[in-house]
Scaffold this motif. Structure first.
Motif, PDB file in Angstrom:
ATOM      1  N   LEU A   1       0.762  -1.250   0.019  1.00 24.62           N
ATOM      2  CA  LEU A   1      -0.073  -0.090  -0.233  1.00 24.62           C
ATOM      3  C   LEU A   1       0.563   1.431   0.029  1.00 24.62           C
ATOM      4  N   ARG A   2       1.932   1.177   0.803  1.00 29.57           N
ATOM      5  CA  ARG A   2       2.793   2.156   0.649  1.00 29.57           C
ATOM      6  C   ARG A   2       3.668   2.513  -0.680  1.00 29.57           C
ATOM      7  N   ARG A   3       3.792   1.488  -1.427  1.00 32.45           N
ATOM      8  CA  ARG A   3       4.379   1.729  -2.699  1.00 32.45           C
ATOM      9  C   ARG A   3       3.296   2.231  -3.711  1.00 32.45           C
ATOM     10  N   GLU A   4       1.907   1.901  -3.480  1.00 28.41           N
ATOM     11  CA  GLU A   4       0.991   2.451  -4.498  1.00 28.41           C
ATOM     12  C   GLU A   4       0.854   3.942  -4.080  1.00 28.41           C
ATOM     13  N   ILE A   5       0.843   4.131  -2.920  1.00 26.35           N
ATOM     14  CA  ILE A   5       0.633   5.571  -2.552  1.00 26.35           C
ATOM     15  C   ILE A   5       1.742   6.479  -3.064  1.00 26.35           C
ATOM     16  N   GLN A   6       3.019   5.790  -2.609  1.00 25.00           N
ATOM     17  CA  GLN A   6       4.140   6.684  -3.077  1.00 25.00           C
ATOM     18  C   GLN A   6       4.258   6.939  -4.703  1.00 25.00           C
ATOM     19  N   ARG A   7       3.640   5.934  -5.497  1.00 21.86           N
ATOM     20  CA  ARG A   7       3.315   5.935  -7.066  1.00 21.86           C
ATOM     21  C   ARG A   7       2.466   7.214  -7.306  1.00 21.86           C
ATOM     22  N   HIS A   8       1.354   7.120  -6.508  1.00 25.19           N
ATOM     23  CA  HIS A   8       0.350   8.129  -6.535  1.00 25.19           C
ATOM     24  C   HIS A   8       0.903   9.621  -6.617  1.00 25.19           C
ATOM     25  N   LEU A   9       1.868   9.682  -5.385  1.00 25.07           N
ATOM     26  CA  LEU A   9       2.140  10.821  -4.933  1.00 25.07           C
ATOM     27  C   LEU A   9       3.190  11.271  -5.964  1.00 25.07           C
ATOM     28  N   CYS A  10       4.118  10.522  -6.350  1.00 23.00           N
ATOM     29  CA  CYS A  10       5.455  10.831  -6.798  1.00 23.00           C
ATOM     30  C   CYS A  10       5.596  10.583  -8.352  1.00 23.00           C
ATOM     31  N   LEU A  11       5.024   9.560  -8.814  1.00 26.69           N
ATOM     32  CA  LEU A  11       5.101   9.094 -10.157  1.00 26.69           C
ATOM     33  C   LEU A  11       4.543  10.386 -11.386  1.00 26.69           C
ATOM     34  N   ALA A  12       3.619  10.912 -11.198  1.00 28.31           N
ATOM     35  CA  ALA A  12       3.072  11.824 -11.945  1.00 28.31           C
ATOM     36  C   ALA A  12       4.057  13.239 -12.178  1.00 28.31           C
ATOM     37  N   LEU A  13       4.497  13.422 -10.983  1.00 31.92           N
ATOM     38  CA  LEU A  13       5.324  14.341 -10.741  1.00 31.92           C
ATOM     39  C   LEU A  13       6.775  13.983 -11.086  1.00 31.92           C
ATOM     40  N   VAL A  14       7.280  12.935 -10.869  1.00 35.93           N
ATOM     41  CA  VAL A  14       8.696  12.545 -11.279  1.00 35.93           C
ATOM     42  C   VAL A  14       8.826  12.464 -12.858  1.00 35.93           C
ATOM     43  N   ARG A  15       7.744  12.060 -13.440  1.00 36.58           N
ATOM     44  CA  ARG A  15       7.658  12.011 -14.999  1.00 36.58           C
ATOM     45  C   ARG A  15       8.140  13.451 -15.424  1.00 36.58           C
ATOM     46  N   ARG A  16       7.783  14.425 -14.776  1.00 32.25           N
ATOM     47  CA  ARG A  16       7.967  15.690 -15.335  1.00 32.25           C
ATOM     48  C   ARG A  16       9.531  16.160 -15.503  1.00 32.25           C
ATOM     49  N   VAL A  17      10.198  15.297 -14.493  1.00 37.50           N
ATOM     50  CA  VAL A  17      11.765  15.665 -14.612  1.00 37.50           C
ATOM     51  C   VAL A  17      12.256  14.799 -15.927  1.00 37.50           C
ATOM     52  N   PRO A  18      12.737  15.544 -16.792  1.00 33.84           N
ATOM     53  CA  PRO A  18      13.130  14.910 -18.032  1.00 33.84           C
ATOM     54  C   PRO A  18      14.031  13.686 -17.610  1.00 33.84           C
ATOM     55  N   PHE A  19      15.023  13.652 -16.749  1.00 31.24           N
ATOM     56  CA  PHE A  19      15.960  12.726 -16.343  1.00 31.24           C
ATOM     57  C   PHE A  19      15.383  11.540 -16.054  1.00 31.24           C
ATOM     58  N   PHE A  20      14.407  11.696 -15.574  1.00 26.98           N
ATOM     59  CA  PHE A  20      13.545  10.281 -15.030  1.00 26.98           C
ATOM     60  C   PHE A  20      12.797   9.691 -16.127  1.00 26.98           C
ATOM     61  N   SER A  21      12.572  10.573 -17.257  1.00 27.60           N
ATOM     62  CA  SER A  21      11.538   9.835 -18.139  1.00 27.60           C
ATOM     63  C   SER A  21      12.375   8.862 -19.178  1.00 27.60           C
TER      64      SER A  21
END
Lengths: 719, 723
Positions: free
Chosen positions: A436-456
């Motif tokens: 559950l923690r991983r799912e929440i972290q994905r919800h919180l972080c993933l959409a924002l982390v994709r905006r960093v071009p290095f992580f794309s």
């Protein structure tokens, strides 16, 4: 069914279930097939449907508790006629409502045979195992709660009204029958209250709270308070009718018809209003002293606190008015613990007053305490924040921080409140399970982390691993994230705000580079170089830049230990594609690239300038050759003139003129040639000096090539 | 001509070269990105495979992002922005965190509270005139109407501001404070969907219309119609006007984090609510008394026994009465009015309203005394939960009493609960200290600690309270960001750390790193900080107080060294040697001294791991200057130097004594050779015996006093010796 692993949705990157679970599942299905007579559904006590039924049943129980005391209002007295009558209209209505409520009790009992329970022996770890055998469920229910549920469900008041009262309507036991009815209602109240209490604990055990919101909890407690007032008022009315009947009974017993003033004997049946048309009763009533002794307000009998209730019937008010007045009486005396009661010395009355006082204390303190608990739970974060702010202010004053520093601290706490509302997100996340923690972290972080071009450039699994370890970082304005020369402890990925990143290349003079970092950029890239080294040292790398916040900045931080773990654990981080992306987005590499381009351009310009200068020198040398040629030509002309002069005698004057002209031309040519040579020499000297100046002024800043992250491992991942 | 032409060409080339050098300066050559205002701000890399990755990320993100992208592309203007970008984008859209808006919200909150206090004044409009008729107080009507109009205008400003205030997009709140929606259409849609209906109903000027019709239209409604319309309008509109306070409170809480700054203000705030409810209940009681009096008049007016010639319209003022009004007023009105005076002999039961009738507050008189009396009645019955009310059986009256009781219960619970919350928060640190002290006493009693240890524990707890006032300083500082933390630590530690001579010559960066890791340590009198032979896990730098440092060189007999450490000294210097050794073992070094506090001591502690980190991270700690300073101030080195000097002095003294003995021997041998007689021989042998005995005594005495203290291990300052 308990041991079968049921996966409805299978996430794509998870491992498929192991094959040896399938025979177990098949084995579980076999016993169900062997017993086709078993019921179709055995309910889980923690199920949502069961919880909804519990809440609905709780409401129905409250309605039943509200309706039961209305039986106390069936009797009303006729003070003028000195008799008691029963209002059957209200009785019919109350009985109908109660019968409807009793059906819910019956349904609840039937449902209890279908709800599983947790085996006590399996509760040593986790939630425990459910016993789903209908036989064991029935045995357990019959052994524990069945008697109480049956006592609460039995429709005894209905049977008394419809069967017992008509059977004894003509006898003198009418009042006794009604007393029996009231007593039975009171006795049946006890298991019903117990049922509500156990239902409350069941709901709390299953879902944690009875009501979802604090306001609903406070309203629920206020409703219980109102219910207690209602019961108390109804009881007050019932006891007042009892007192009135006691007075009449006392007078009737004393008038036995033995004196001349009382020709007829008083029977107890005369106190029933149905016997009002009896001629014997009319004779007795005309000669009786019952009105003088028992009729308010001039009665000789001391009614105590019941006088007000008897006034209701004397004034002939309707049921609604009577009910509201009794409810108000219950409210008033329950909330004031019976302070205004002026009771007589009658034992029952005194016990009733004691009961009112105790109930008032219990209910009032319970109401105040529960409302306070609910209100405090609503504002617990606000109060914690207030206490923390006060601690901060006291501590800053105690430590004599300068006002500028105090203002920065206050601004940060204001900003943190806006971002988090006082909730400690880290502790909430830590209390959740890993998936559950991983799912929440994905919800919180993933959409924002994709905006960093290095992580794309990374794939899903690598992004998941990074998202788990990203922590949010909040910085206020004019804060120094890292300074040049400091150890870099985390890598920051900007989500919002702007930062200024500058470098002096280790404090070198004449070198300064400044850029603005915006959302999508990152800083602290020296840490990636350090993390990707095969044998890194324990020391953190030193920062080559000074990073300062221009506005409020929200960023994700990746700590040094986490980055090293990701780099070691996921070898896909070592790839040529990431290397190219890192080089492109890294400002350290951009600075080096800019300096390299500048150096190359300056070398190119220098080389071009040298070539031009050489070309210019070539042009000067040709001019000198021309001058020499001209001089040579002049000598040739001088040689040819004497030849002509010696050849002819009569032309002596003509050769003399030619010789003069030739001499003049020679002198001018010599003068011009020497002047030009001097000019050429001076121009060459100036040219050389200028070249020296250019060489001396050009300074190549020898910026060292930054250390390259070791992306060379597993180069087969390259594009 | 040719020369000047060449010179001009050279000058042009030179100027062009300088211009290009200016263009290629490093400051402006780095490209700066132009950031857009869209929520999907992502700059694509310049590689060929970039668009494919972007497309894959868009598709995997779901349709929500595509919808957002389509909206962003459809409309030219951006719909959302961060808070700091708002002021540069549009001037007409307000930031909900704006300071001016925050102050205006306070004004709106005050006006809303004032509104719910002013609205009940309309209940005072009906009065019983001297001529025994129900009329309306014109002066009070005009005053109440004007006040209410002003208050409503203030709230109208808030309604206009709501159409211009941005809000945080819910989808962007997954991280940080979120993004603001600045599209006026979306802002208006959200406001209309949430609170606009309530605000609209609350702002309708209905009482103003009713009063204006009564005052300005000659043939308008009479007293009865006006009174009935007014009470229903005010009562119905009271609910939205009360409920609209809570959105304003929510806005204040959302902005400031705390709604009331101090605890006493919070308690006063809830007391204000209690008083406001008392005022409202009092005004309602006044109005219901008028109603009850009206019922009584109607009852006896319609009764043939009392109301001969009475008409219902006679009971209201300012009506066009019929011809028989004067005769009824003269002859028969006393029968009706005398039955409704509220006295003891009246058959009509007024219940709780009798008090108002007897006190004559219904007549037109001093408005202030009327207001105060009703306020007192409401406050009294709310605070006693209506237990003094003796009601009749009239259902309206009973319901009113029940409502007073329930409202009193709710407000009483709110007041007690909130006062307790505030009082708890005021004394929370004191209570924590008291609980901790009681826990310590209980634990010491449970473990049967001896009395002197208990006394020392109590003294330490008192000392720590004086220093920190119960605030957990370390936890509090850890919640701050790194930059603020460093600045605070610098403010707290740097001035004190510079007083330690070892740190004087370090540079700012190294001092910052050390300040971040220093931890305050407090010691009371006679506490042992270090013991000889124990592992040293912390290095202490003394700021205040006096300590005693002794050593016996491992318990050797005949050896004792004692010094006093004062401000600026440090102890635990073996740890620095251990930290600077590249090949040091994992074990901590063993202490060579015992350090005891003589007075109360304040020090900074640097633990072993932190010291090792600083030593390995900052190479400038390895310098010759720090080495010399360390040697000078280190007690271990000082002890060694003192022993070395003592040993050197003893060797010198021994050499001097030997030389003196040799001179004595020479003097003794010279006179014996000059006198060969028997007496001279006897004298020489006696002197030789005396000399030999002295030599033996000196040899036996010197042997046990020569000490061999080994040289302490030197910190490895050899790295970067060039510094």
């Amino acid at each position: 069914m308990a041991g079968f692993i049921n996966r409805h949705i299978l996430p794509p990157f998870r491992r498929p279930p192991l094959p040896f679970f399938r025979p177990g599942g098949a084995g579980s299905a076999l016993p169900a097939g062997r017993r086709p007579w078993t019921p179709r559904r055995i309910l889980d006590p923690g199920d949502d449907a069961v919880l909804r039924w519990y809440r609905l049943f709780l409401v129905t129980c409250l309605v039943g508790l509200f309706v039961d005391p209305l039986y106390f209002y069936l009797l009303h007295t006729d003070g003028l006629a000195a008799c008691v009558s029963m209002d059957m209209g209200i009785g019919v209505l109350v009985t109908a409502v109660r019968t409807f409520a009793d059906l819910f009790y019956l349904a609840h009992m039937i449902l209890k045979f279908r709800i599983a329970f947790v085996a006590p022996s399996s509760r040593i770890f986790g939630r425990g195992e459910l016993v789903r055998d209908p036989d064991q469920i029935a045995i357990r229910y019959l052994k524990n709660d069945f008697i109480i549920d049956l006592a609460a469900m039995l429709p005894i008041p209905q049977m008394i009204i419809w069967f017992v009262i008509p059977a004894v309507s003509t006898s003198s036991a009418n009042h006794s029958t009604n007393n029996t009815l009231s007593m039975i209602v009171l006795i049946q109240y006890i298991p019903r209250v117990y049922l509500i209490i156990s239902l409350n604990s069941k709901i709390v055990k299953a879902s944690g709270v009875v009501t979802r919101t604090a306001w609903a909890g406070a309203a629920y407690n206020l409703l219980l308070y109102t219910l207690a007032s209602h019961v108390l008022g109804a009881l007050w009315y019932l006891l007042s009718v009892e007192r009135q009947y006691s007075c009449w009974k006392e007078v009737c017993t004393s008038e036995n018809g033995t004196t001349a003033e009382m020709p007829t004997r008083c029977l107890l049946s005369f106190l029933d209003c149905k016997s009002r048309d009896n001629p014997i009763r009319q004779t007795w009533h005309n000669h009786s002293a019952i009105q003088k002794q028992c009729m308010l307000p001039d009665a000789e009998y001391d009614y105590g606190l019941f006088g007000d209730a008897l006034n209701l019937d004397r004034n002939g008010v309707g049921f609604i008015d009577k009910y509201l007045y009794c409810l108000w009486w219950g409210f008033r005396n329950l909330s004031s613990y019976g302070q205004n009661l002026q009771n007589s010395t009658y034992k029952g009355e005194t016990v009733f007053c004691i009961l009112i006082c105790i109930m008032g204390l219990v209910f009032f303190s319970h109401l105040i305490g529960n409302m306070q608990t609910y209100l405090q739970s609503m504002t617990v974060r606000l109060e914690e924040w207030r206490v923390k702010r006060r601690d901060i202010e006291e501590w800053m004053r105690h430590r004599q921080l300068p006002p500028e520093l105090q203002e920065r601290v206050r601004r940060f706490f204001q900003y943190k409140w806006l971002a988090t509302r006082g909730v400690d997100e880290e502790s909430i996340l830590q209390s959740l399970p890993l998936d559950l923690r991983r799912e929440i972290q994905r919800h919180l972080c993933l959409a924002l982390v994709r905006r960093v071009p290095f992580f794309s450039q990374m794939d899903e699994q690598l992004l998941d691993a990074i998202c788990e370890r990203l922590v949010s970082s909040l910085s206020t304005k004019d804060a120094y994230i890292v300074r040049e020369g400091d150890p870099v402890s985390d890598m920051l990925f900007i989500i919002r705000g702007e930062l200024e990143s500058s470098t002096t290349d280790g404090g070198r003079t004449n070198f300064f580079s400044s850029i603005t970092l915006r959302p999508g950029d990152f800083c602290g890239e020296e840490l990636l170089t350090w993390a990707l080294m095969p044998n890194p040292s324990l020391n953190f790398p030193q920062s080559t830049r000074t990073v300062r916040t221009v506005t409020e900045v929200e960023a994700f931080a990746l700590r040094a230990e986490d980055l090293k773990y990701v780099a070691n654990q996921f070898k896909r981080l070592h790839s040529k594609r990431l290397q190219h992306a890192f080089r492109y987005y890294s400002h350290q590499w951009r600075s080096w690239g800019a300096c390299f381009v500048q150096g190359a351009w300056r070398r190119h310009k220098k080389r071009k300038l040298a070539k031009e200068l050489m070309k210019q020198e070539g042009i000067c040398y040709d001019d000198q050759g021309g001058a020499a040629a001209d001089g040579h030509g002049t000598d040739t002309d001088g040689d040819s003139t004497p030849l002509l002069g010696s050849a002819t005698e009569p032309g002596a004057a003509a050769p003399a003129a030619d010789a003069g002209a030739s001499a003049a031309a020679h002198l001018g040519a010599t003068f011009l040639a020497s002047k030009f040579a001097k000019n050429t020499k001076r121009s060459a000297a100036q040219h050389h000096k200028r070249i020296d100046d250019d060489v001396s002024t050009i300074k190549f800043p020898k910026l060292a090539k930054p250390d390259e992250p070791d992306f060379s491992l597993h180069t087969d991942d390259a594009l | 001509m040719f020369d000047s032409t060449q010179k001009a060409q050279y000058m042009d080339g030179h100027r062009e070269r300088f211009i290009r050098l200016d263009e290629s300066s490093p400051r402006s050559s780095v490209p700066s990105e132009v950031g857009g205002r869209s929520t999907l701000r992502s700059s694509m890399p310049g590689f060929g495979y970039g668009p494919f990755n972007a497309l894959r990320s868009f598709l995997s993100g779901g349709s929500g992002r595509l919808k957002s992208l389509r909206q962003s592309l459809t409309s030219g203007a951006p719909k959302t922005a961060f808070a700091e970008d708002l002021k540069s984008y549009k001037r007409t859209i307000f930031d909900p965190q704006d300071k001016l808006l925050f102050r205006m919200n306070w004004v709106f909150f005050s006006s809303c509270l004032f509104a719910v206090a002013v609205d009940p004044l309309f209940f005072f409009l009906p009065i019983i005139n001297d001529s025994n008729c129900i009329g309306i107080d014109k002066k009070l009507a005009v005053t109440s109407t004007i006040i209410r109009t002003v208050i409503d205008f203030v709230y109208l400003i808030r309604v206009c501001l709501q159409f211009r205030t941005a809000y945080v997009a819910p989808s962007s709140r997954v991280f940080g404070t979120g993004e603001l929606v600045i599209d006026p259409m979306l802002i208006a849609k959200r406001y209309i969907k949430s609170y606009f209906a309530m605000d609209f109903v609350a702002l309708l000027p209905l009482p103003q219309i009713v009063v204006w019709r009564y005052l300005h239209i000659p043939d308008g409604p009479d007293v009865l119609t006006t009174k009935t319309a007014l009470v229903w309008v005010v009562l119905i509109q009271y609910i939205p006007r009360l409920l609209r306070i809570f959105p304003v409170i929510t806005d204040l809480k959302r902005t400031a984090g705390v709604f009331i700054e101090t605890a006493w203000a919070g308690a006063a705030y809830y007391l204000l609510w209690f008083m406001l409810a008392g005022h409202n209940v009092g005004t309602l009681w006044y109005f219901l008394t008028i109603e009850r009096e009206d019922d009584c008049w109607h009852l006896y007016c319609d009764d043939p026994n009392f109301g001969l010639g009475c008409n219902s319209s006679y009971l209201y003022c300012n009506n066009h009465h019929h011809g028989s009004y004067d005769s009824w007023l003269t002859n028969n009105s006393a029968q009706v009015f005398n039955m409704c005076n509220g006295g003891q002999d009246n058959p009509f039961n007024f219940g709780i309203y009798e008090q108002a009738l007897v006190s004559k507050i219904l007549s037109p008189g001093n408005f202030i005394s009327k207001l105060c009396y009703c306020f007192w009645w409401g406050l009294q019955n709310l605070s006693t939960l209506g237990q003094g009310l003796l009601t009749s059986t009239y259902p309206g009256e009973v319901l009113f009493s029940i409502a007073i009781c329930v409202l009193g219960l709710i407000l009483f619970a709110l007041l007690i609960g909130n006062m307790q919350s505030y009082l708890q928060s005021v004394a929370i640190r004191l209570e924590e200290m008291r609980v901790k002290k009681r826990d310590a006493e209980q634990w010491m009693h449970h473990r049967s600690l001896p009395l002197d240890i208990r006394h020392r524990v109590r003294k330490y707890e008192r000392y720590r309270w004086l220093e920190t006032r119960g605030v957990d300083e370390e936890t509090l500082v850890q919640t701050l960001p790194k930059d603020l933390r460093r600045d605070i630590k610098r403010h707290l530690c740097l001035g004190l750390v510079k007083r330690v001579p070892l740190f004087e010559n370090m540079d700012e960066r190294l001092l910052d790193a050390i300040c971040e890791r220093l931890r305050p340590a407090l010691y009371t009198e006679n506490e042992f900080i270090l013991r000889e032979g124990d592992p040293v896990d912390e290095m202490h730098f003394i700021l205040h107080g006096c300590l005693e440092s002794v050593t016996t060189d491992g318990g050797r007999s005949g050896f004792f060294n004692k010094v006093q450490l004062k401000e600026g000294s440090f102890c635990g210097d073996e740890l620095l040697t251990w930290a600077l050794d590249p090949k040091s073992a994992a074990n901590f070094p063993v202490s060579s001294r015992t350090v005891q506090a003589l007075t109360e001591v304040e020090a900074f502690a640097l633990c072993a791991e932190e010291l090792k980190f600083v030593a390995s991270q900052f190479r400038r700690l390895h310098s010759r200057q720090v080495q010399h300073t360390f040697r000078f101030y280190s007690q271990q080195w000082r002890t060694w130097a003192a022993c070395f000097i003592q040993a050197a002095w003893r060797r010198y003294y021994k050499r001097k004594m030997a030389e003196q003995r040799r001179k004595e021997e020479e003097a003794a041998s010279r006179p014996s050779s000059s006198h060969p007689s028997l007496g001279a021989t006897i004298y020489a042998s006696r002197f030789a015996a005396n000399a030999m005995r002295g030599v033996h005594r000196l040899r036996s005495k010197a042997v046990p006093t020569i000490v061999r203290l080994p040289k302490p291990p030197e910190p490895d300052f050899g790295v970067d010796d060039a510094d």
